[in-house]
Design a protein around this motif. Structure first.
Motif, short mmCIF file in Angstrom:
data_model
loop_
_atom_site.label_atom_id
_atom_site.label_comp_id
_atom_site.label_asym_id
_atom_site.label_seq_id
_atom_site.Cartn_x
_atom_site.Cartn_y
_atom_site.Cartn_z
N GLU A 1 0.84 -1.20 0.00
CA GLU A 1 0.00 0.00 0.00
C GLU A 1 0.87 1.26 0.00
O GLU A 1 0.58 2.24 -0.70
N ALA A 2 1.96 1.19 0.77
CA ALA A 2 2.86 2.36 0.82
C ALA A 2 3.47 2.62 -0.55
O ALA A 2 3.56 3.77 -1.00
N ALA A 3 3.90 1.57 -1.21
CA ALA A 3 4.50 1.74 -2.53
C ALA A 3 3.48 2.32 -3.51
O ALA A 3 3.78 3.24 -4.28
N LEU A 4 2.29 1.80 -3.44
CA LEU A 4 1.24 2.29 -4.36
C LEU A 4 0.95 3.77 -4.10
O LEU A 4 0.88 4.57 -5.04
N LEU A 5 0.82 4.13 -2.83
CA LEU A 5 0.48 5.53 -2.55
C LEU A 5 1.62 6.48 -2.93
O LEU A 5 1.39 7.58 -3.42
N ARG A 6 2.86 6.03 -2.74
CA ARG A 6 4.00 6.86 -3.17
C ARG A 6 3.94 7.11 -4.68
O ARG A 6 4.16 8.23 -5.15
N THR A 7 3.69 6.06 -5.42
CA THR A 7 3.63 6.20 -6.89
C THR A 7 2.49 7.12 -7.31
O THR A 7 2.66 7.98 -8.18
N VAL A 8 1.35 6.93 -6.68
CA VAL A 8 0.20 7.78 -7.02
C VAL A 8 0.52 9.24 -6.73
O VAL A 8 0.23 10.14 -7.53
N LYS A 9 1.12 9.47 -5.57
CA LYS A 9 1.46 10.85 -5.18
C LYS A 9 2.41 11.47 -6.19
O LYS A 9 2.21 12.60 -6.67
N ASP A 10 3.45 10.71 -6.54
CA ASP A 10 4.42 11.23 -7.51
C ASP A 10 3.76 11.55 -8.85
O ASP A 10 4.00 12.60 -9.44
#
Lengths: 276, 276, 276, 276
Positions: free
Chosen positions: B112-121
């Protein structure tokens, strides 16, 4: 259990209004789908139930000097003794609503009796008050339920939709009062929403819902029956929805001669008449 | 994450109204059924979302001088940078709404953390603005979500239905503001229609829906809470439906002392109070 | 097919109102469930469609001097040539609505093209009139549909929900006019009832439905768009429901500058502008 | 069975209103789900049907001097002869409604004929009155039903939704009157609620439902048709809902020239005209 009698209310009262609440908290959601245990936003409605929703509902009741009955799954009582304490401190009655809002795991008489005994003990321990009645989750009683309730020292059931008058049934283990209700007097059909069938539905404005409820209250009053509301702090306790029970209270005041007892009080009155 | 505090609004404000939008475009339909990707008429509602619907909604907001928060799936941002540009040009805030409106493919914390980082970027690259908050598609957060948001530099979540007041939770990685909402304040339950269950339903006229929303706004205002609207340009942006958020704005003006911040502004205010 | 242009209406007209009808007869029910073919009472609603319902609808249109477009599955045309004759005799246009209201059995371009050619031929033979447009059953078009329509000599599609203005798309085989609609302007979501999900629902009174439709007509008129009603004689042709299209006609008269063309006329006007 | 004729009503009457009732009792629930036989609270709605609901409905009819037709599953008649006796004592007609509200177990002509003969015999024995008509549970007739009815000495069917005028069909075994209805005139779509799809829905207030019914009555009256209400004491017999048929009776009185016959009387009138 076929013996029945038609009760009268205390002098000066023509009908009764029971504004009862089911405090399901998280169990409303975990009993619909065990997967909801891992969905914090779904469960959060249960936190509203125990927090803001309960506060608004208790505030309304206290403002009008009404003591009523809260049906609580025993798991909720164990998890949230503070909420039970608040309810009891305002003079309300605690009654049974199963363990975790799931259907009975075993519908045999011994299994159901054992379960109800445990639930009663748990609620009495947490609340420090006597527990005298039962509403089954989703009203799903068995043919044994009311006799078990008599057996374990209860006085009332509030599960059936067969009548508008409360009545007494007498089984092997003694009499029990039935305080009947109807789906239209439950706030679930009006206000429960979930993101899957059958609960993905429209919401209606307060006027529509209040009209249904006050029409039924007026008509049941005319018949001398009991209007049994089945409410949930997480539904009717939303900020704008608490106006709905408020409208029922106003209508009862307008009508006059409407008795607003706890279910224990109503049952005691019925059973007293039964004996004499 | 149990620490909470009750916030105050800026001087002169009694409650907050967040008129937020989810810009789901085609993902509203492909996430319901992947087969919709081959149904151009179903997808065309998503084109309305990015076109006429967005124009009507932006027009309303600009007319009233309101800047608010748009939650956008990252796939939509990548596919429709022009729409994002229009939104940003009017001073609105862009926030996270997953990648493709599907549930999390992996609910573990690292995934989930990886996904949210990518979405934010992705959103920051497309929009050229900082991204500070998250609404999960269908509000489907995990127990890790809010701490991940703090970890990746966000300030707010708008997913829970546990309260009417915004509050701050503090996890391992710092504080995060929760700006709670409720299904009845989402335009989906009122206006979403699809040709299969559970979304094949009646439509209600504006008066019914406006009444529900303004009743809730008035009641939350009286409690000093936040009314978090979750709107969609493809639903409430239909020509006759844009009158619905307009009525909320009128009601807020009548009430007075209603703050209409972006969620980022509301979160910043809450977190500032937290520190001092 | 990305080229689009915004049309103007004939001088003195600000918007268009297309009061179209889908004459599904029995296919409304057999396409939901083939088992309905053996349920005479279910099918009987289709007889109402071709009988009393059609008479009431044609009466309304004639009373107001309105000629419009009827979309007819080719199986219905073959089975009920008398109904088609009545419609044509009043000056209305016949357009395509598939064969039997089922989804396309094969979504490849050649299969869809062959099917549409056959449907067009059949309708032209039965009606003795040229057939120029198509609404897919349940709006279920493919990416090829509009280009096929251009190829076989049609001028319009009425399937998409992406806009409130009619527009022209140009594919490999020439231009085609799209006359967009929306589920809320279809009488199915409001009035279709069947004894199983998802169509077991409440009925709403005319005031609610008329309000939704006239609000949308007024708002689309203000934008200069087209209000495309998708009506069914077996739904809106019930004795009390025919008042609903009547209210739209009254509203259009009040507004003034609302053009009520057949879809063929609207498409011809759009395509003429395209060329010049 | 294609021969039809348009009837006239008795002198001075412009339309007919048949306020019929289906007395399904427990079979409403056991036919939805056999598991309901072990759910006393679900079944209790059927007890309301035979008790308070029936009393309120009979009271209304008697108050207005109306005799009408009650359709009763034969199992209900056998289980509750007292209720049948009450209905007959007030001058109402008893008609067929299957055995247990389940679909036909065998849709062949001989099996259906045998079943209907048995049902007719049973109802005649229990009620002591002649039985002349049939409404299939869920209107689920076969292509043979009406001819079987003629064969076994019946005069009417009330199952189709193809017309607003009653009509006569003539099969191999003689003529039979069809007295058509529509789902919107059945109280089920408006008031039936169960805790699973498709019956978990909102309730609407009386004003909405009364408006739908009286609008249809007025429009059918203008056409000279028959308004066939399909009511259930367990639904429309709730204390506040009995006002709904009351409003229809008031509207009929306002309109004037509305005939309120039993279905047997209406059928006899139609068939008499047929012969002459």
């Amino acid at each position: 259990m076929t013996e029945r009698s038609s009760p009268a209310y205390p002098p000066g009262q023509r009908s009764a209004l029971c504004l009862t609440f089911d405090l399901d908290a998280h169990t409303m959601w975990t009993s619909k789908d065990p997967g909801n245990a891992a969905r914090p936003a779904v469960l959060s409605s249960g936190d509203y139930d125990l927090g803001q929703g309960l506060d608004l509902v208790l505030g309304l009741l206290t403002e009008h000097g009404i003591r009523t009955t809260f049906f609580v799954p025993s798991d909720v009582a164990v998890d949230a003794p503070g909420a039970i304490g608040k309810i009891v401190a305002e003079g309300h009655e605690i009654a049974m609503h199963g363990t975790d809002h799931n259907p009975l795991p075993d519908r045999s008489r011994p299994a159901e009796a054992a379960l109800l005994r445990t639930v009663k003990d748990t609620l009495e321990q947490v609340s420090g008050t006597p527990v005298r009645g039962y509403r089954a989750p989703l009203y799903d009683v068995t043919e044994h339920t009311r006799d078990i309730l008599a057996e374990i020292g209860c006085t009332f059931s509030s599960n059936f939709m067969d009548a508008v008058h409360p009545y007494v049934v007498r089984g092997e283990h003694g009499p029990i009062a039935e305080i009947p209700t109807h789906w239209a007097l439950d706030d679930g059909p009006h206000l429960l929403f979930a993101n899957n069938p059958p609960n993905y539905r429209q919401f209606l404005a307060n006027d529509q819902i209040a009209r249904i409820w006050t029409d039924e209250l007026r008509a049941i009053h005319a018949l001398g029956g009991v209007t049994t509301m089945v409410l949930h702090p997480q539904l009717v306790g939303r900020p704008s929805r608490v106006a709905l029970p408020a409208r029922l209270i106003e209508t009862a005041e307008e009508l006059g001669e409407v008795w607003l007892p706890t279910m224990g009080e109503l049952a005691a009155h019925l059973l007293d008449q039964e004996v004499t």
